[in-house]
Design a protein around this motif. Structure first.
Motif, mmCIF file in Angstrom:
data_model
loop_
_atom_site.group_PDB
_atom_site.id
_atom_site.type_symbol
_atom_site.label_atom_id
_atom_site.label_comp_id
_atom_site.label_asym_id
_atom_site.label_seq_id
_atom_site.Cartn_x
_atom_site.Cartn_y
_atom_site.Cartn_z
ATOM 1 N N ASN A 77 27.539 29.449 29.787
ATOM 2 C CA ASN A 77 26.174 29.654 29.296
ATOM 3 C C ASN A 77 26.034 30.876 28.402
ATOM 4 N N GLY A 78 27.092 31.693 28.324
ATOM 5 C CA GLY A 78 27.059 32.839 27.435
ATOM 6 C C GLY A 78 26.401 34.083 27.993
ATOM 7 N N TRP A 79 25.840 34.001 29.191
ATOM 8 C CA TRP A 79 25.182 35.187 29.747
ATOM 9 C C TRP A 79 25.625 35.514 31.170
ATOM 10 N N ASP A 80 26.307 34.612 31.852
ATOM 11 C CA ASP A 80 26.796 34.884 33.199
ATOM 12 C C ASP A 80 28.184 34.276 33.319
ATOM 13 N N GLU A 81 29.201 35.111 33.380
ATOM 14 C CA GLU A 81 30.583 34.633 33.387
ATOM 15 C C GLU A 81 31.174 34.577 34.791
ATOM 16 N N SER A 82 30.309 34.528 35.797
ATOM 17 C CA SER A 82 30.793 34.459 37.178
ATOM 18 C C SER A 82 31.483 33.136 37.447
ATOM 19 N N LEU A 83 32.422 33.169 38.379
ATOM 20 C CA LEU A 83 33.019 31.959 38.934
ATOM 21 C C LEU A 83 32.264 31.619 40.210
ATOM 22 N N ARG A 84 32.244 30.331 40.552
ATOM 23 C CA ARG A 84 31.444 29.903 41.700
ATOM 24 C C ARG A 84 32.235 28.970 42.609
ATOM 25 N N ARG A 95 29.990 31.025 47.438
ATOM 26 C CA ARG A 95 30.360 32.383 47.036
ATOM 27 C C ARG A 95 30.339 32.483 45.510
ATOM 28 N N TYR A 96 29.985 33.686 45.033
ATOM 29 C CA TYR A 96 30.073 34.012 43.615
ATOM 30 C C TYR A 96 31.213 35.014 43.414
ATOM 31 N N PHE A 97 31.934 34.860 42.329
ATOM 32 C CA PHE A 97 33.023 35.783 42.001
ATOM 33 C C PHE A 97 32.683 36.437 40.665
ATOM 34 N N LYS A 98 32.212 37.680 40.739
ATOM 35 C CA LYS A 98 31.731 38.378 39.549
ATOM 36 C C LYS A 98 32.725 39.452 39.110
ATOM 37 N N TRP A 123 39.894 39.753 27.747
ATOM 38 C CA TRP A 123 41.244 40.299 27.745
ATOM 39 C C TRP A 123 41.629 40.889 29.103
ATOM 40 N N THR A 124 41.172 40.238 30.146
ATOM 41 C CA THR A 124 41.596 40.617 31.489
ATOM 42 C C THR A 124 41.967 39.366 32.279
ATOM 43 N N CYS A 125 42.851 39.563 33.254
ATOM 44 C CA CYS A 125 43.145 38.563 34.273
ATOM 45 C C CYS A 125 42.781 39.180 35.614
ATOM 46 N N LEU A 126 41.990 38.477 36.392
ATOM 47 C CA LEU A 126 41.557 38.966 37.692
ATOM 48 C C LEU A 126 42.176 38.124 38.792
ATOM 49 N N LEU A 127 42.604 38.790 39.861
ATOM 50 C CA LEU A 127 43.153 38.118 41.027
ATOM 51 C C LEU A 127 42.118 38.142 42.145
ATOM 52 N N TRP A 128 41.921 36.991 42.784
ATOM 53 C CA TRP A 128 40.836 36.823 43.740
ATOM 54 C C TRP A 128 41.345 36.284 45.067
ATOM 55 N N ASP A 129 40.573 36.582 46.122
ATOM 56 C CA ASP A 129 40.694 35.924 47.417
ATOM 57 C C ASP A 129 39.416 35.102 47.580
ATOM 58 N N GLN A 130 39.553 33.824 47.896
ATOM 59 C CA GLN A 130 38.371 32.956 48.001
ATOM 60 C C GLN A 130 37.365 33.446 49.033
ATOM 61 N N ARG A 131 37.804 34.297 49.944
ATOM 62 C CA ARG A 131 36.916 34.764 51.020
ATOM 63 C C ARG A 131 36.164 36.036 50.654
ATOM 64 N N ALA A 132 36.409 36.587 49.449
ATOM 65 C CA ALA A 132 35.777 37.850 49.041
ATOM 66 C C ALA A 132 35.178 37.714 47.652
ATOM 67 N N GLU A 133 34.025 38.350 47.432
ATOM 68 C CA GLU A 133 33.330 38.233 46.159
ATOM 69 C C GLU A 133 33.936 39.126 45.076
ATOM 70 N N LYS A 134 34.559 40.228 45.471
ATOM 71 C CA LYS A 134 35.122 41.153 44.496
ATOM 72 C C LYS A 134 36.583 40.837 44.222
#
Length: 311
Positions: A77-84, A95-98, A123-134
């Motif tokens: 949408n160009g204004w919220d780049e969160s993963l869901r 959960r939201y991953f911001k 220009w970033t790669c982020l590593l996530w745990d599905q159980r945590a938002e950060k």
């Protein structure tokens, strides 16, 4: 090669599928489309089970988690780049991953743990745990990144700027343990993938190159050329289950197939102007292509000169 089933949009305007994913054990396929919807298909019975709209956030990339009732998807949408993290059962966000500040263009879920990695135009790669938002980790890159875990979840690859960087998932913060140069291309990396046995890797780029590499030595085994991508689409390719064939889209909408040992097997033209997405169905002798039409392809085992050797 033949079609087993094809779904085409019944809307008065053409809908383009931007992403699709098979669940690794259940007979389900999920797709994301530019009409801001997610669709769930029962592959075994050739049924569209559910359509979920994401009008507020849009939808671009979509992938199953281990559970066939939940998916992770990126916004468009160009204004919220969160993963869901979305429950398909009741259409609720779990959960939201911001963390990203621009469009997410690559996403890979770890096959062994509840982890995933995302690559963005920020220009970033982020590593996530599905159980945590950060995000659990951040890696900076110099260009559009393509990311992928191997089948064991022990290694992941990040491709950008003409190189593939290999990371140990347990100690990625120490940097890549190996860096593979891939020809002299200066185009954006689109897709990087491992073969099922982990011995080979695929890398596609916007300029129409499909590279096959030895994933241990980093040597380029073969390079195939298709039409460059002139739109915002993604040039996608996929290994066959036995790793002997590569199926790829093309910037002119065509589908190509190559035997890694002997070269091109076939090409199927299309009226689509977007490069089709390509996915092999886990545990099945079938692959799927998607653009304005969702098509299922089954190799003809009677023609040993084409796809008869697939397993």
């Amino acid at each position: 090669m033949r079609y087993s089933r094809a779904w085409k949009s019944a809307w008065p305007f053409e809908i383009i599928i931007s992403s699709m994913d098979f669940h690794k054990s259940a007979s389900y396929l999920v797709t994301a489309s530019d009409d801001e919807s997610i669709r769930l298909y029962d592959v075994q019975n050739a049924l569209c089970l559910k359509t979920i709209n994401s009008k507020k956030y849009g939808v671009d990339l979509v992938y199953f988690t281990d559970h066939p009732s939940t998916v992770i998807y990126s916004s468009k949408n160009g204004w919220d780049e969160s993963l869901r993290l979305l429950s398909l059962n009741d259409n609720k966000y779990l959960r939201y991953f911001k963390g990203h500040h621009d469009r997410v263009v690559s996403l890979s879920l770890c096959p062994r743990k509840e982890c995933f990695i995302s690559g963005s135009l920020d220009w970033t790669c982020l590593l996530w745990d599905q159980r945590a938002e950060k995000a659990q980790g951040l890696l900076r890159v110099q260009g559009r990144p393509a990311v992928s875990y191997d089948d064991q979840g022990m290694v992941f690859a990040i491709a950008f700027g003409g190189f593939i960087r290999m990371f140990d998932a347990r100690k990625y913060e120490k940097g890549p343990f190996d860096i593979f140069p891939v020809g002299a291309f200066e185009s954006d990396a689109h897709v990087v993938k491992f073969s099922n046995d982990g011995r080979l890797m695929l890398l596609t780029s916007k300029d129409g190159h499909v590279h096959v590499l030895d994933s241990f030595r980093g040597t380029v085994i073969s390079t195939y050329n298709v039409k460059p991508v002139v739109s915002n689409g993604t040039l996608e390719a996929s290994f066959s289950p036995d790793g002997m064939y590569v199926i790829s889209g093309s910037g002119d909408g065509s589908v190509y197939a190559w035997n890694i040992r002997s070269g091109k097997v076939a090409c199927w033209a299309s009226t689509d102007s977007e490069p089709p997405l390509i996915k092999w169905a886990p545990g099945m002798l079938m692959f799927t292509t998607a653009s304005s039409e969702l098509s299922f392809w089954v190799p003809d085992l009677s023609k040993l000169g084409s796809f008869g050797a697939l397993k």
